[in-house]
Design a protein around this motif. Structure first.
Motif, PDB file in Angstrom:
ATOM      1  N   ILE A  51      30.007  28.407  30.344  1.00  6.29           N
ATOM      2  CA  ILE A  51      30.071  29.855  30.535  1.00  6.29           C
ATOM      3  C   ILE A  51      29.339  30.555  29.393  1.00  6.29           C
ATOM      4  O   ILE A  51      29.286  30.036  28.276  1.00  6.29           O
ATOM      5  N   PRO A  52      28.774  31.725  29.630  1.00  4.91           N
ATOM      6  CA  PRO A  52      28.089  32.444  28.548  1.00  4.91           C
ATOM      7  C   PRO A  52      29.062  33.034  27.539  1.00  4.91           C
ATOM      8  O   PRO A  52      30.231  33.285  27.840  1.00  4.91           O
ATOM      9  N   ASN A  53      28.548  33.244  26.329  1.00  5.27           N
ATOM     10  CA  ASN A  53      29.337  33.813  25.248  1.00  5.27           C
ATOM     11  C   ASN A  53      29.253  35.336  25.314  1.00  5.27           C
ATOM     12  O   ASN A  53      28.690  35.992  24.435  1.00  5.27           O
ATOM     13  N   ASP A  54      29.830  35.887  26.380  1.00  2.00           N
ATOM     14  CA  ASP A  54      29.834  37.341  26.568  1.00  2.00           C
ATOM     15  C   ASP A  54      30.953  37.708  27.530  1.00  2.00           C
ATOM     16  O   ASP A  54      31.734  36.842  27.947  1.00  2.00           O
ATOM     17  N   ILE A  55      31.027  38.971  27.906  1.00  2.00           N
ATOM     18  CA  ILE A  55      32.130  39.430  28.758  1.00  2.00           C
ATOM     19  C   ILE A  55      32.115  38.753  30.125  1.00  2.00           C
ATOM     20  O   ILE A  55      33.168  38.499  30.705  1.00  2.00           O
ATOM     21  N   SER A  56      30.930  38.397  30.616  1.00  2.00           N
ATOM     22  CA  SER A  56      30.873  37.704  31.915  1.00  2.00           C
ATOM     23  C   SER A  56      31.486  36.311  31.795  1.00  2.00           C
ATOM     24  O   SER A  56      32.128  35.818  32.733  1.00  2.00           O
ATOM     25  N   GLY A  57      31.302  35.671  30.637  1.00  2.00           N
ATOM     26  CA  GLY A  57      31.932  34.373  30.411  1.00  2.00           C
ATOM     27  C   GLY A  57      33.445  34.494  30.372  1.00  2.00           C
ATOM     28  O   GLY A  57      34.172  33.669  30.942  1.00  2.00           O
ATOM     29  N   TRP A  58      33.926  35.535  29.711  1.00  2.00           N
ATOM     30  CA  TRP A  58      35.361  35.757  29.693  1.00  2.00           C
ATOM     31  C   TRP A  58      35.902  35.991  31.097  1.00  2.00           C
ATOM     32  O   TRP A  58      36.979  35.489  31.447  1.00  2.00           O
TER      33      TRP A  58
END
Length: 344
Positions: A176-183
């Motif tokens: 997952i990306p290290n940003d709000i989309s990952g969260w």
């Protein structure tokens, strides 16, 4: 008259002794302490049944598929009595030859670990150890719902148990990306499991991992899960995460109204090697202790790495005296034992 005085003395002695037993039981038994998340002085924190702040300090196993020998009564008794820990974490890897390959064996070890923790007055974190790949929604982890449903059915709303739903979501592999989309991906995975636990009457504390190997509880604070008893993981290794950024993420999360839990940290670099970095570790622990954030050290293993608390030739069963000697502890182990005990 003489006999009456003796009787009175005996009666007073028995009364005092009984009172001491009651006090000791109440101060050491997790069911008496209870766990909930409340807001105190503008920050979310763990509290006991009286609404007073409570901090958990303890130790995590390494991967149970490799270091299953730590799951024994003498070890858990040593952590509880000699180390003064009040929590242990059962690191059940899913990949790396763990639950995805041997579900029955891994579940058996977790159940044994839970029973030993309960018997030794310890809280116990049941850790669904997401690592590689880094997306908890990946097919490797498809057994999560069934696993947590089964454990929560075996131990319905048991006050000793804490559920950790995703150890370290990350960008690694199909991650997952290290940003709000990952969260949001972590959140969408966690919410159905939390709903299942709550709908079946389990009010236990839940810990949810955060992006970038659980270094981003600040992202969780932007869009928290709608559950009053969920905290968010912060992980650090003192030799790697010492530039202030990860600690700042923890501070932002607290300032923005969520509870955090340091469910894994080490005295080494993130690789498990080099160090121990005592000064950097104490900077972290001073922060966590000041904020009453609970913490779990990595790891109760005799692996050839700095972060392990035992020397390589140390048995993971301390024997019937239920004490590991100073000589059996690594340099990290001596340091960690003292910090769990609050000797500093």
């Amino acid at each position: 008259m003489k006999n009456e005085k003796v009787y009175i003395i005996i009666l007073i002695t028995i009364t005092i002794f009984t009172s001491l037993i009651i006090v000791i039981t109440k101060s050491t038994s997790p069911p008496e302490a209870g766990l909930a998340i409340e807001e105190i002085d503008g920050k979310k924190t763990l509290v006991d049944t009286d609404g007073d702040k409570i901090q958990l300090r303890g130790i995590s196993t390494h991967g149970l598929q490799w270091y299953s020998a730590i799951v024994n009564n003498n070890a858990f008794a040593a952590f509880s009595n000699d180390w003064d820990a009040n929590v242990v974490r059962l690191a059940m890897y899913i990949g790396d030859g763990g639950y995805a390959k041997r579900p029955d064996k891994m579940k058996e070890l977790v159940i044994e670990g839970i029973n030993l923790a309960i018997a030794n007055d310890l809280y116990v974190i049941v850790d669904w150890h997401v690592l590689y790949p880094g997306d908890p929604n990946h097919e490797t982890y498809q057994g999560a719902m069934g696993f947590f449903e089964e454990i929560s059915t075996l131990y319905p709303n048991h006050p000793n148990i804490i559920y950790e739903l995703a150890n370290e979501p990350s960008e690694h592999g199909e991650g997952i990306p290290n940003d709000i989309s990952g969260w949001r991906q972590v959140k969408s995975y966690s919410e159905p499991i939390i709903k299942m636990l709550r709908d079946s009457g389990n009010e236990n504390l839940i810990i949810v991992g955060t992006p970038n190997w659980s270094q981003r509880p600040d992202l969780a604070a932007e869009e928290p899960i709608d559950d009053k008893n969920t905290a968010y993981a912060i992980h650090f290794y003192a030799g790697t995460h010492n530039d202030g950024q990860v600690m700042d993420n923890a501070k932002v999360a607290l300032e923005n109204g969520v509870a955090i839990f340091a469910s894994e940290w080490g005295t080494s670099e993130a690789s498990g090697h080099l160090g121990p970095f005592y000064e950097e570790t104490d900077e972290w622990l001073d922060f966590l202790n000041k904020e009453q954030v609970s913490w779990i050290n990595w790891s109760a293993a005799n692996k050839l790495e700095t972060s392990a608390v035992f020397n390589h030739d140390t048995s993971l069963d301390p024997g019937e005296d239920q004490v590991w000697s100073e000589e059996e502890l690594s340099e990290s182990g001596k340091f960690i034992r003292s910090r769990i005990r609050g000797d500093k």
